[in-house]
Enzyme design. Sequence first.
Site, mmCIF file in Angstrom:
data_model
loop_
_atom_site.group_PDB
_atom_site.id
_atom_site.type_symbol
_atom_site.label_atom_id
_atom_site.label_comp_id
_atom_site.label_asym_id
_atom_site.label_seq_id
_atom_site.Cartn_x
_atom_site.Cartn_y
_atom_site.Cartn_z
ATOM 1 N N PRO A 1 28.847 39.949 5.109
ATOM 2 C CA PRO A 1 28.331 39.417 6.383
ATOM 3 C C PRO A 1 26.872 38.983 6.282
ATOM 4 C CG PRO A 1 28.729 41.786 6.524
ATOM 5 C CD PRO A 1 29.291 41.332 5.233
ATOM 6 N N GLU B 1 32.619 50.831 4.594
ATOM 7 C CA GLU B 1 31.291 50.408 5.062
ATOM 8 C C GLU B 1 30.624 49.444 4.079
ATOM 9 O OE1 GLU B 1 30.253 51.272 8.179
ATOM 10 O OE2 GLU B 1 32.259 52.156 8.249
ATOM 11 N N ARG C 1 41.946 22.313 -1.019
ATOM 12 C CA ARG C 1 42.216 20.960 -0.524
ATOM 13 C C ARG C 1 41.502 19.903 -1.348
ATOM 14 N NH1 ARG C 1 40.488 19.397 3.651
ATOM 15 N NH2 ARG C 1 42.165 18.141 4.484
ATOM 16 N N ASP D 1 40.285 12.107 4.138
ATOM 17 C CA ASP D 1 41.071 12.426 5.322
ATOM 18 C C ASP D 1 40.236 12.336 6.593
ATOM 19 O OD1 ASP D 1 39.723 14.835 5.709
ATOM 20 O OD2 ASP D 1 41.191 15.964 4.573
#
Length: 242
Positions: free
Chosen positions: A88, A116, A153, A168
């Site tokens: 994080p 943790e 992708r 795309d």
Amino acid sequence: MKFIFVTLFPEQIEAAAGHSMLKRAMDTGILQMECINPRDFSLDRHHSVDDAPFGGGVGMVLKPEPVVEAIRVAKAKAPGAPVIAMSPGGCTFKQSLAEEWAKNEMGLIFVCGHYEGFDERIYHWVDLKISIGDFVLTGGEMPALMIMDAVSRFVPGVLGKLASAEEDSFSSGLLEYPQYTRPVEFEGMEVPEVLRSGNHKLIARWRRKQALKATYLLRPDMLPEEPDKQDKKLLEEIKEEL
Ligand code: 4FN
């Protein structure tokens, strides 16, 4: 391209990667994935991979020895591949990284945390920390899977023959313009006239304007810093019409 996951929950990775486009690419060998479980390198007879934190506090911390041993094995299987810890506190993942990392022929190694988090010393064996956003999760597996999906992708052959991730409809860097299919009228709502006009120039202009408008309203931070002449004109129209 090879993806290696250092994870205590290989079933979670395998279950998520066994469908759709990714499954096809795995079956044909364009993509390969492998899980390495730190539990297999645990040294004690209980196969423990976590322990209480020094200094006290809630929860458990992943022990360094099994994690680092698993990273060593991963590095041996994919020499030169960057070791990416899902964390994080890392830099936020974004589309430009997906494109860049797909060029990494040596593959990618993802290290997924639980409990943790890791003993701080494992970061000596990590090249970079990456986050997918600001929320609390139970583990790094889903973030790593998301990144594999986004990177895949861009690997040649993963999308169908005619599709390409660089070409795309998402690659403009703007939000998408609204799309419609049959029927022309649904519950009183009609498909915009211009899309049925057959005038390809007008359609392209309408779509560009709608994409700019959605981006201007919802994600102005994603607008090009220096719009070209046509985009400038369209943005002026959009602001006038609000
Ligand atoms: N999460 C925050 C602050 C402190 C801890 C967390 C948290 C999983 C092992 C890490 C979370 C989010 C995005 C990995 C969150 C990610 C994780 C991620 C993740 C178990 C320890 C933990 C950001 C809310 C301030 C748990 C916030 N991208 N700790 O979620 O691995 O990759």
